[in-house]
Design an enzyme around this catalytic site. Structure first.
Site, PDB file in Angstrom:
ATOM      1  N   SER A  42      -2.615   0.441  -4.260  1.00  0.00           N
ATOM      2  CA  SER A  42      -3.110   1.596  -3.512  1.00  0.00           C
ATOM      3  C   SER A  42      -4.410   2.147  -4.077  1.00  0.00           C
ATOM      4  CB  SER A  42      -2.043   2.700  -3.534  1.00  0.00           C
ATOM      5  OG  SER A  42      -2.549   3.922  -3.027  1.00  0.00           O
ATOM      6  N   ALA A  43      -5.228   2.692  -3.191  1.00  0.00           N
ATOM      7  CA  ALA A  43      -6.462   3.352  -3.625  1.00  0.00           C
ATOM      8  C   ALA A  43      -6.197   4.746  -4.183  1.00  0.00           C
ATOM      9  CB  ALA A  43      -7.442   3.450  -2.450  1.00  0.00           C
ATOM     10  N   GLU A  53       0.100  -3.417   4.628  1.00  0.00           N
ATOM     11  CA  GLU A  53      -1.053  -2.511   4.736  1.00  0.00           C
ATOM     12  C   GLU A  53      -1.098  -1.828   6.107  1.00  0.00           C
ATOM     13  OE1 GLU A  53      -3.681  -0.986   3.851  1.00  0.00           O
ATOM     14  OE2 GLU A  53      -4.015  -1.575   1.778  1.00  0.00           O
ATOM     15  N   ASP A  54      -1.631  -0.607   6.127  1.00  0.00           N
ATOM     16  CA  ASP A  54      -1.781   0.095   7.414  1.00  0.00           C
ATOM     17  C   ASP A  54      -3.233   0.280   7.806  1.00  0.00           C
ATOM     18  OD1 ASP A  54      -2.378   2.109   5.453  1.00  0.00           O
ATOM     19  OD2 ASP A  54      -2.014   3.629   6.981  1.00  0.00           O
ATOM     20  N   THR A 109       1.192  10.170   3.913  1.00  0.00           N
ATOM     21  CA  THR A 109       0.396  11.236   3.308  1.00  0.00           C
ATOM     22  C   THR A 109      -0.918  11.437   4.055  1.00  0.00           C
ATOM     23  OG1 THR A 109      -0.402   9.597   1.727  1.00  0.00           O
ATOM     24  CG2 THR A 109       1.358  11.035   0.990  1.00  0.00           C
ATOM     25  N   LYS A 134     -11.152  -1.094  -1.287  1.00  0.00           N
ATOM     26  CA  LYS A 134     -10.907  -2.013  -0.181  1.00  0.00           C
ATOM     27  C   LYS A 134     -12.035  -1.824   0.847  1.00  0.00           C
ATOM     28  CE  LYS A 134      -5.974  -1.073  -0.848  1.00  0.00           C
ATOM     29  NZ  LYS A 134      -4.783  -0.401  -0.294  1.00  0.00           N
ATOM     30  N   LYS A 145      -8.848   5.896   6.144  1.00  0.00           N
ATOM     31  CA  LYS A 145      -7.676   5.231   5.579  1.00  0.00           C
ATOM     32  C   LYS A 145      -8.094   4.091   4.665  1.00  0.00           C
ATOM     33  CE  LYS A 145      -4.008   6.094   8.952  1.00  0.00           C
ATOM     34  NZ  LYS A 145      -3.076   5.454   9.912  1.00  0.00           N
ATOM     35  N   ASP A 205       0.867  -1.169   0.000  1.00  0.00           N
ATOM     36  CA  ASP A 205       0.000   0.000   0.000  1.00  0.00           C
ATOM     37  C   ASP A 205       0.911   1.229   0.000  1.00  0.00           C
ATOM     38  OD1 ASP A 205      -2.364   1.572   0.252  1.00  0.00           O
ATOM     39  OD2 ASP A 205      -2.056   1.689   2.409  1.00  0.00           O
ATOM     40  N   LEU A 206       0.372   2.389  -0.257  1.00  0.00           N
ATOM     41  CA  LEU A 206       1.195   3.606  -0.321  1.00  0.00           C
ATOM     42  C   LEU A 206       1.067   4.458   0.942  1.00  0.00           C
ATOM     43  CD1 LEU A 206       3.023   5.494  -2.021  1.00  0.00           C
ATOM     44  CD2 LEU A 206       0.927   6.558  -2.884  1.00  0.00           C
ATOM     45  N   ASP A 207      -0.120   5.018   1.149  1.00  0.00           N
ATOM     46  CA  ASP A 207      -0.319   5.948   2.261  1.00  0.00           C
ATOM     47  C   ASP A 207      -0.194   5.226   3.598  1.00  0.00           C
ATOM     48  OD1 ASP A 207      -0.867   7.697   0.240  1.00  0.00           O
ATOM     49  OD2 ASP A 207      -3.031   7.706   0.516  1.00  0.00           O
TER      50      ASP A 207
END
Length: 218
Positions: A114-115, A169-170, A17, A145, A45, A9-11
């Site tokens: 990522s979304a 994932e966070d 971010t 997600k 998130k 995942d990114l954020d």
């Protein structure tokens, strides 16, 4: 050597971010007379922009026209983009490059999942785009997600079976998506929040190469 697929995942995993999303959503909420807290931001998130705005409107018990809804989404994204335009490599979360570099040395394919519709721009800003063999972001999916669509597309892009993929994932929704896809889920954050994950670490400083080797060999 075993070939696995590593999906990030990114954020909140590669870069933080969330703080920029919070500032942009807070500004939007204030403009329509809704208070917006850090706790509420946590609930957004891994959630799409449309669903996020719907949640904010529900919290404030507000109803708006479709035109106003679309205008607010565009405004929020403009504010967010103004923040990420100033990002650089210093915003990469600790030890993320260490893990990405190690996966490269082990010839393990790596994808983003990522979304975010701004994922490529962010990865370019922090100089990590070249570390990924595939990029799957909000422009490539129709289901948010916890639907596993983003991770299943990532697995296909890497030519790896879902059960041979590992997801970092966070968010709760992201962990649930990975689990639904029958992938190994690794939560990055608080264990009491991400308890559905197969493994949970506070951040990448707690993940060593021996653990990565174990994932590759299983």
């Amino acid at each position: 050597m075993n070939k696995k697929g590593f999906i990030f995942d990114l954020d909140g995993v590669i870069v933080d971010t969330a703080k920029y999303h919070f500032l942009a959503w807070q500004k939007l909420a204030k403009s329509i007379g809704i208070d917006f807290s850090h706790e509420q931001n946590e609930q957004l998130k891994g959630v799409s922009r449309v669903k996020s705005l719907e949640k904010i409107l529900a919290w404030g018990n507000k109803t708006i026209s479709e035109d106003k809804f679309n205008a607010l989404m565009a405004s929020k994204n403009d504010d967010y983009l103004s923040f990420i335009a100033k990002m650089n490599h210093e915003e990469i979360l600790p030890d993320v490059p260490k893990i990405l570099n190690y996966l490269k040395t082990q010839n393990q394919p790596v994808s983003l999942g990522s979304a975010s519709k701004n994922a490529r721009q962010i990865l370019e800003k922090v100089d990590l785009l070249k570390q990924f063999d595939a990029i799957v972001d909000g422009n490539d999916v129709s289901k948010a997600k916890p639907d596993p669509e983003v991770f299943l597309i990532a697995a296909k892009s890497l030519n790896v079976n879902p059960e041979d993929c590992i997801v970092f994932e966070d968010s709760v929704a992201g962990v649930q998506a990975a689990n639904t896809a029958n992938m190994i889920s690794i939560g990055i954050g608080e264990e009491n929040v991400l308890h559905e994950a197969d493994y949970v670490f506070s951040n990448f400083t707690e993940i060593d190469t021996a653990f990565i080797d174990k994932l590759i060999k299983r």
